[in-house]
Write a protein that holds these residues in place. Structure first.
Motif, PDB file in Angstrom:
ATOM      1  N   SER A   1     -10.469   3.918  -7.536  1.00  0.00           N
ATOM      2  CA  SER A   1     -11.482   3.817  -6.649  1.00  0.00           C
ATOM      3  C   SER A   1     -12.775   3.106  -7.302  1.00  0.00           C
TER       4      SER A   1
ATOM      5  N   TYR B   1     -12.134   6.746  -1.101  1.00  0.00           N
ATOM      6  CA  TYR B   1     -12.744   7.932  -1.055  1.00  0.00           C
ATOM      7  C   TYR B   1     -14.255   7.966  -0.650  1.00  0.00           C
TER       8      TYR B   1
ATOM      9  N   MET C   1     -11.730   9.701   3.985  1.00  0.00           N
ATOM     10  CA  MET C   1     -11.549   8.410   3.360  1.00  0.00           C
ATOM     11  C   MET C   1     -12.438   7.391   4.432  1.00  0.00           C
TER      12      MET C   1
END
Length: 309
Positions: free
Chosen positions: A129, A147, A269
């Motif tokens: 991420s 995320y 998400m």
């Protein structure tokens, strides 16, 4: 000439090696070195720490790279904007994705390519991420699927896509009764294969285990969701995977997938782009597609998916 010099400097910063940077730019190493030397003369500041081998950029060089990335991104955005006005959107769009969201990316790229047939799409999957956000900041990708954290900040623009939820994937012999659920405490007692601790998806899973006071001890760790399926297929391991990957693999023969409960938690998400204006025309076009695509509904109607609980 300036654009070329900036491209070479950015490549050197990325590759951290003169020969690899030259190869990436399709020029000889002497040509790349000479172009960067001339850029130093024009700016009247040293950019590269020179020794017997590449030793990094000077503080001034690190700062110039940030400007170079922005200038080159704006140049590319301008070219794409002009091309869009003339003949429709064309060129190459780059999307970065965390591993758990790779299956959902296809639900965006399909309608995007249909709407913009002159554009090719490059999907860089299996990114952490933090890597997605870093590559966005460095203009290495146009958009990311990752995320949606509360601390993303105003420099990013986000579009929620779906809620990630988790299933326990086991061999058929180890699975709970048909149509059952499994608790996180029960899952922790199984021989597990999980994502590595460096992955955001693993950190989410560990937080959910911690909520019920257990700590898993996986015997196998990987940075690939596909590898999780491959290990479960041997019959020796169980795993915890996001439900979106059932969209990719279904539930393979000899396996079972059941929802995880107690707690039945989900994680948001979404699509993330840089908030700068006018920004990337590719990112703008993808946001339009994402805004008109019900990704959550598509993922909740998957063959073999146990469905929300």
């Amino acid at each position: 000439m300036l654009f070329r010099q900036l491209e070479y400097l950015v490549a050197l910063s990325r590759e951290r090696h003169f020969a690899r940077a030259a190869q990436a730019c399709h020029v000889s190493q002497p040509a790349l070195s000479e172009a960067i030397r001339k850029l130093e003369e024009e700016l009247d500041v040293p950019l590269v720490l020179r020794g017997r081998k590449y030793e990094g950029l000077t503080p001034e060089g690190e700062r110039i790279v940030v400007w170079a990335q922005r200038i080159l991104a704006d140049r590319d955005a301008l070219k794409n904007e002009v091309g869009h006005l003339r003949t429709g959107l064309s060129g190459r769009m780059r999307i970065g994705s965390v591993p758990t969201a790779s299956g959902a990316v296809a639900l965006l790229t399909a309608p995007f390519c249909l709407a913009h047939p002159l554009v090719t799409v490059e999907v860089i999957a299996d990114l952490q991420s933090e890597d997605v956000l870093r590559q966005l900041r460095n203009f290495e990708i146009d958009a990311g699927v990752t995320y949606l954290r509360e601390d993303l900040g105003e420099q990013y623009r986000t579009i929620p896509l779906y809620e990630e939820r988790y299933v326990l994937l086991t061999g058929a012999a180890d699975a709970p009764a048909p149509h059952a659920t499994a608790t996180w405490a029960e899952a922790a007692r199984l021989p597990l294969c999980l994502l590595t601790e460096a992955m955001q998806g693993r950190r989410v899973v560990d937080e959910l285990f911690a909520e019920v006071g257990v700590r898993p001890s996986p015997r196998v760790e990987t940075d690939s969701v596909a590898a999780l399926f491959a290990h479960v297929r041997t019959g020796r391991w169980a795993s915890i995977v996001p439900h979106t990957w059932l969209h990719v693999f279904g539930v393979p023969h000899g396996m079972r997938a059941v929802p995880l409960v107690e707690p039945a938690r989900t994680v948001p998400m979404g699509l993330v782009t840089i908030a700068r204006e006018p920004g990337s025309v590719m990112a703008r076009a993808l946001r339009e597609i994402a805004g008109g695509t019900d990704v959550a509904a598509a993922l909740d109607r998957l063959p073999g998916d146990p469905g929300p609980h």
